[in-house]
Motif scaffolding. Sequence first.
Motif, PDB file in Angstrom:
ATOM      1  N   LEU A 131       0.828  -1.205   0.000  1.00 59.93           N
ATOM      2  CA  LEU A 131       0.000   0.000   0.000  1.00 59.93           C
ATOM      3  C   LEU A 131       0.863   1.257   0.000  1.00 59.93           C
ATOM      4  N   TYR A 132       1.855   1.308   0.878  1.00 57.77           N
ATOM      5  CA  TYR A 132       2.711   2.492   0.972  1.00 57.77           C
ATOM      6  C   TYR A 132       3.586   2.645  -0.272  1.00 57.77           C
ATOM      7  N   ALA A 133       4.053   1.518  -0.818  1.00 57.67           N
ATOM      8  CA  ALA A 133       4.853   1.588  -2.046  1.00 57.67           C
ATOM      9  C   ALA A 133       4.030   2.163  -3.192  1.00 57.67           C
ATOM     10  N   SER A 134       2.789   1.703  -3.320  1.00 57.45           N
ATOM     11  CA  SER A 134       1.941   2.213  -4.401  1.00 57.45           C
ATOM     12  C   SER A 134       1.632   3.690  -4.198  1.00 57.45           C
ATOM     13  N   ALA A 135       1.528   4.123  -2.936  1.00 56.10           N
ATOM     14  CA  ALA A 135       1.283   5.541  -2.658  1.00 56.10           C
ATOM     15  C   ALA A 135       2.494   6.393  -3.041  1.00 56.10           C
ATOM     16  N   LEU A 136       3.696   5.909  -2.731  1.00 56.77           N
ATOM     17  CA  LEU A 136       4.908   6.636  -3.116  1.00 56.77           C
ATOM     18  C   LEU A 136       5.000   6.801  -4.628  1.00 56.77           C
ATOM     19  N   ILE A 137       4.717   5.705  -5.320  1.00 57.01           N
ATOM     20  CA  ILE A 137       4.806   5.755  -6.777  1.00 57.01           C
ATOM     21  C   ILE A 137       3.670   6.596  -7.357  1.00 57.01           C
ATOM     22  N   GLY A 138       2.473   6.421  -6.814  1.00 57.07           N
ATOM     23  CA  GLY A 138       1.335   7.187  -7.298  1.00 57.07           C
ATOM     24  C   GLY A 138       1.508   8.677  -7.136  1.00 57.07           C
ATOM     25  N   ALA A 139       2.221   9.081  -6.077  1.00 56.44           N
ATOM     26  CA  ALA A 139       2.466  10.503  -5.817  1.00 56.44           C
ATOM     27  C   ALA A 139       3.662  11.041  -6.579  1.00 56.44           C
ATOM     28  N   GLY A 140       4.331  10.181  -7.351  1.00 60.52           N
ATOM     29  CA  GLY A 140       5.479  10.624  -8.127  1.00 60.52           C
ATOM     30  C   GLY A 140       6.758  10.749  -7.325  1.00 60.52           C
ATOM     31  N   GLN A 141       6.807  10.160  -6.123  1.00 63.72           N
ATOM     32  CA  GLN A 141       7.992  10.239  -5.270  1.00 63.72           C
ATOM     33  C   GLN A 141       8.990   9.115  -5.532  1.00 63.72           C
ATOM     34  N   ALA A 175       9.015  -7.993  -2.804  1.00 61.37           N
ATOM     35  CA  ALA A 175       8.361  -7.594  -4.051  1.00 61.37           C
ATOM     36  C   ALA A 175       8.950  -6.275  -4.513  1.00 61.37           C
ATOM     37  N   LEU A 176       9.295  -6.190  -5.782  1.00 61.48           N
ATOM     38  CA  LEU A 176       9.666  -4.907  -6.364  1.00 61.48           C
ATOM     39  C   LEU A 176       8.403  -4.310  -6.968  1.00 61.48           C
ATOM     40  N   VAL A 177       7.981  -3.172  -6.419  1.00 63.26           N
ATOM     41  CA  VAL A 177       6.819  -2.461  -6.927  1.00 63.26           C
ATOM     42  C   VAL A 177       7.326  -1.338  -7.825  1.00 63.26           C
ATOM     43  N   SER A 178       6.847  -1.307  -9.056  1.00 66.85           N
ATOM     44  CA  SER A 178       7.378  -0.365 -10.045  1.00 66.85           C
ATOM     45  C   SER A 178       6.260   0.367 -10.773  1.00 66.85           C
ATOM     46  N   ALA A 179       6.571   1.579 -11.226  1.00 70.86           N
ATOM     47  CA  ALA A 179       5.646   2.309 -12.084  1.00 70.86           C
ATOM     48  C   ALA A 179       5.374   1.495 -13.338  1.00 70.86           C
TER      49      ALA A 179
END
Length: 336
Positions: A131-141, A175-179
């Motif tokens: 959840l936090y990883a997707s939020a970081l990526i979603g926010a462009g951070q 897990a590697l969460v990526s854009a």
Amino acid sequence: MTPTLLQPEGCQPCAIAGLGVYRPRRVVENAEIAAGLGVDAQWIESRCGIRSRRFADHDETLVMMAAHAGRAALTAAGAEASQVDHVLLLTSSNVRQMPALAPALAFALGASGAGACDLNAACSGFTYGLLYASALIGAGQARHVLVVATERMRDLVDPGDRSTAIIFADGAGAALVSASQEPGIGPASWGNDGSAEQLLILEPDFTQLDADHPRPYMRMNGLELAHRVPDLAVGLARRTLATAGLSWKDLVAFIPHQANRRLNDICAERLGLPAHVTVANTVTHDGNTSAASIPLAAHHLITEQLARPGDLAMLLGYGVGLTWTAMIVRLPPISI
């Protein structure tokens, strides 16, 4: 063709690009545990559905296991450690407490330029990490966030305590969460109930240690937890499906936290899962590995071809605190 996962408007989509795990070398059968508790091996399996588990040796530290799982996730994704923007390490068994372990993990992987922090949501830690990883990526951070769950639960277990000694085990998953172009992680449902924190607690705390209590151990009210979990998990699963605009016909697998085989079976029955939905039950051979249980279970399903990369699965975590969160994800490539 599988349905498209919903994504908040204006947010960068992301997906799990690769999954890796580490299981400790030592396999411990029920007979070995039973001998020290004055019970038989069948009693243990009847109580929790566990037949064997893995215990980490001295050299299999939290960071060592995390690094193996992290490298495997990067390999599965075809990515390099230098591309990682942030490292999230999930654990509830860091007896050192300070400093955090994530910087040591980033150093071991060669990702020292990345942000790094630890997160403790106990057995729901991996789903919170996604959840936090997707939020970081979603926010462009960030564009690549490495989410690693690593646990040595046996360091917290009183070997003479039947309620915990038969259940908890060690391992790691990453897990590697990526854009991505298309969303691979759906909207999450989450919650907490701090009034129930005494149901599983480490005691005495570090300020109360003395000659009679030289170290803390986990103490668990397993009966009360078992009473609460099915209603909690079933309600969470239904909310998650509704939030995602999906139904069970769209999913291939249900991957809950691997606390207890009996709890998994009860939840699956109450949810009325169709026959084509595989329920992960790796607790049978992994034991309860807390935050690491969901990635270990997902990896097993893909390895055994019970699910495939690209399939949709519900990940559902719940843990002490109490904390819980769930989301629907597109399963990723794995590294064996």
